[in-house]
Each structure stands twice: as C-alpha cells, then as structure tokens.
Design a protein around this motif. Structure first.
Motif, mmCIF file in Angstrom:
data_model
loop_
_atom_site.group_PDB
_atom_site.id
_atom_site.type_symbol
_atom_site.label_atom_id
_atom_site.label_comp_id
_atom_site.label_asym_id
_atom_site.label_seq_id
_atom_site.Cartn_x
_atom_site.Cartn_y
_atom_site.Cartn_z
ATOM 1 N N PHE A 134 0.814 -1.215 0.000
ATOM 2 C CA PHE A 134 0.000 0.000 0.000
ATOM 3 C C PHE A 134 0.853 1.272 0.000
ATOM 4 O O PHE A 134 0.404 2.318 -0.480
ATOM 5 C CB PHE A 134 -0.965 -0.010 1.187
ATOM 6 N N SER A 135 2.070 1.183 0.508
ATOM 7 C CA SER A 135 2.955 2.352 0.422
ATOM 8 C C SER A 135 3.362 2.612 -1.026
ATOM 9 O O SER A 135 3.505 3.766 -1.441
ATOM 10 C CB SER A 135 4.195 2.158 1.301
ATOM 11 N N VAL A 136 3.527 1.540 -1.800
ATOM 12 C CA VAL A 136 3.817 1.699 -3.233
ATOM 13 C C VAL A 136 2.584 2.238 -3.955
ATOM 14 O O VAL A 136 2.670 3.182 -4.755
ATOM 15 C CB VAL A 136 4.258 0.358 -3.857
ATOM 16 N N LEU A 137 1.430 1.659 -3.665
ATOM 17 C CA LEU A 137 0.191 2.052 -4.336
ATOM 18 C C LEU A 137 -0.128 3.528 -4.105
ATOM 19 O O LEU A 137 -0.447 4.266 -5.044
ATOM 20 C CB LEU A 137 -0.960 1.181 -3.830
ATOM 21 N N ILE A 138 -0.020 3.963 -2.850
ATOM 22 C CA ILE A 138 -0.370 5.347 -2.511
ATOM 23 C C ILE A 138 0.805 6.291 -2.752
ATOM 24 O O ILE A 138 0.642 7.385 -3.290
ATOM 25 C CB ILE A 138 -0.824 5.432 -1.040
ATOM 26 N N GLY A 139 1.994 5.848 -2.372
ATOM 27 C CA GLY A 139 3.159 6.730 -2.445
ATOM 28 C C GLY A 139 3.556 7.112 -3.857
ATOM 29 O O GLY A 139 4.054 8.216 -4.092
ATOM 30 N N LEU A 140 3.340 6.210 -4.811
ATOM 31 C CA LEU A 140 3.705 6.503 -6.198
ATOM 32 C C LEU A 140 2.529 7.012 -7.021
ATOM 33 O O LEU A 140 2.670 7.258 -8.222
ATOM 34 C CB LEU A 140 4.304 5.256 -6.862
ATOM 35 N N LEU A 141 1.370 7.176 -6.374
ATOM 36 C CA LEU A 141 0.195 7.682 -7.085
ATOM 37 C C LEU A 141 0.426 9.067 -7.695
ATOM 38 O O LEU A 141 0.114 9.282 -8.874
ATOM 39 C CB LEU A 141 -1.011 7.695 -6.144
ATOM 40 N N PRO A 142 0.967 10.035 -6.945
ATOM 41 C CA PRO A 142 1.200 11.352 -7.570
ATOM 42 C C PRO A 142 2.142 11.284 -8.768
ATOM 43 O O PRO A 142 1.888 11.908 -9.801
ATOM 44 C CB PRO A 142 1.803 12.181 -6.427
ATOM 45 N N TYR A 143 3.219 10.530 -8.627
ATOM 46 C CA TYR A 143 4.178 10.393 -9.731
ATOM 47 C C TYR A 143 3.524 9.745 -10.950
ATOM 48 O O TYR A 143 3.674 10.222 -12.084
ATOM 49 C CB TYR A 143 5.372 9.562 -9.256
ATOM 50 N N ASN A 144 2.779 8.668 -10.705
ATOM 51 C CA ASN A 144 2.100 7.993 -11.813
ATOM 52 C C ASN A 144 1.073 8.912 -12.468
ATOM 53 O O ASN A 144 0.947 8.946 -13.698
ATOM 54 C CB ASN A 144 1.413 6.719 -11.310
ATOM 55 N N PHE A 145 0.344 9.653 -11.641
ATOM 56 C CA PHE A 145 -0.676 10.565 -12.169
ATOM 57 C C PHE A 145 -0.046 11.613 -13.079
ATOM 58 O O PHE A 145 -0.541 11.875 -14.184
ATOM 59 C CB PHE A 145 -1.413 11.244 -11.013
ATOM 60 N N ILE A 146 1.037 12.210 -12.617
ATOM 61 C CA ILE A 146 1.700 13.261 -13.396
ATOM 62 C C ILE A 146 2.203 12.711 -14.729
ATOM 63 O O ILE A 146 2.002 13.317 -15.787
ATOM 64 C CB ILE A 146 2.852 13.879 -12.583
ATOM 65 N N CYS A 147 2.842 11.547 -14.684
ATOM 66 C CA CYS A 147 3.386 10.961 -15.919
ATOM 67 C C CYS A 147 2.275 10.561 -16.887
ATOM 68 O O CYS A 147 2.359 10.833 -18.094
ATOM 69 C CB CYS A 147 4.248 9.745 -15.589
ATOM 70 N N VAL A 148 1.238 9.906 -16.367
ATOM 71 C CA VAL A 148 0.150 9.443 -17.234
ATOM 72 C C VAL A 148 -0.600 10.629 -17.835
ATOM 73 O O VAL A 148 -0.913 10.645 -19.033
ATOM 74 C CB VAL A 148 -0.812 8.529 -16.442
#
Length: 207
Positions: A134-148
C-alpha cells in the motif's frame, strides 16, 4: 505517432493491453528502470484514468513481485554488494518503526534511496508486505498521475492552439495540484514522528 498508436490499439486492444501489462510487470519485478516512459505510454494509449489505474496497479503488483523475489534470492547479493546502503536503511527503518507506513510513504514521495533498492531491500529489513504494497500504491500515485496525464496531454496536442485550450490548462492545473500531495504527506509524517518523540520524552519524565 500518437494517432498510429491509437489506431493500432483499437485494432489489437487485447494484444496491446497484455503486452503492456507484461512488460510493466517484468520491468518492476526485476527492478529495471523505465517507469516514466511506460507511464507516458499508458497515458497516450489508454487515456488518463484507465492509464492511471493500470500503472498504479501494475506498479504495486510488480514491486511486490520484486519483494518476494528478493526475499527468496536477494538477501546475500544485497548484503554483499550494498552493505552500507542496507545498514543505513536498517537504521532508518528501526528509527521509524512506530510510524513505518508514513515513513515508507515519505521514501516513495521523496526517495532518499532509489525505488528499485527499496523494493529489493524491504523484505530484508522486515517491512511487512501489506504495508509495502500500500505504500507503493499510494506513495507513487502522484508520480504515476503526473506521468500518465502528461502522456495523455502530449498525445492530444496537434498544434500550438491545443496547448492553450481550456482542457489542456485544466489538466495542467490538476497535475500541479497533485504535485502538492507529497508535501501534505510529509507534513503528516513529520507531525506523527514529533508526537512519537513527545510520548517518549513524557514517558521518561514520568519515570
């Protein structure tokens, strides 16, 4: 190029989705760099929301696969080649054991060590797999959102006028707002850590 990718995806949707998911999981499981490129590609191929869902899910599943592979085969290799990094991370994890989940979020949002190393070292450092996932799921959400979102925007821009349309500007605003999330998480983590220190101090005083 974007039109070609979209046309190819429409004609071979299942194949493209399977190929993308397989490549993403393979990359994550074996700690291969390149997330930003695949996230941009996801935005261009699948759109902002489907792409974000895919990237977040695949990032978490792939990182967890890396966790289990490292747990089974990676301990001796990491200790042999990265003894100082492992020792440093061990100390940091133990210092923040009481607020481990927020510390893991902090590491994902503002990595003091590369994500691939964190994925590999977590089982050695006795990080629970649930908190890791869940730290990966939530923690990388902003980064994934920006890139996508960036990939989606770039795939739709065909002229200078498109760059300054209301739709594009609103998407850029959304990206800017999401970029503020890490600061909020860090503030929460710092507050949590400060409370823990106060409890320790008060406990000593009461003794």
């Amino acid at each position: 190029m974007a039109d070609f990718l979209q046309d190819y995806k429409r004609e071979h949707q299942s194949y493209v989705t399977l190929l993308f998911c397989s490549a993403y999981l393979y990359k994550q499981a074996f700690a291969i760099p390149g997330s930003s490129f695949l996230n941009l590609l996801a935005g261009a191929l699948f759109g902002p929301w489907t792409g974000l869902f895919l990237c977040c899910t695949l990032t978490s599943l792939g990182a967890t696969s890396c966790y289990f592979l490292s747990q089974a085969f990676g301990k001796q290799i990491l200790i042999l080649y990265f003894p100082e990094k492992v020792s440093m991370m061990q100390n940091k994890i133990e210092e923040n054991r009481s607020g481990l989940f927020f510390f893991l979020l902090f590491l994902r949002l503002f990595p003091m060590t590369p994500n691939w190393f964190l994925n590999l070292s977590s089982p050695i450092l006795n990080v629970p797999v649930g908190q890791f996932f869940f730290s990966v799921l939530i923690g990388l959400l902003p980064y994934n959102f920006i890139c996508v979102q960036t990939g989606s925007i770039l795939s739709q821009i065909k002229s200078l006028d498109d760059m300054f349309s209301w739709g594009t500007l609103l998407k850029l605003l959304a990206i800017a707002l999401v970029a503020l999330i890490p600061g909020t998480i860090v503030k929460r983590f710092s507050h949590h850590k400060l409370e823990g220190k106060e409890l320790i101090v008060n406990g000593r005083k009461s003794m």
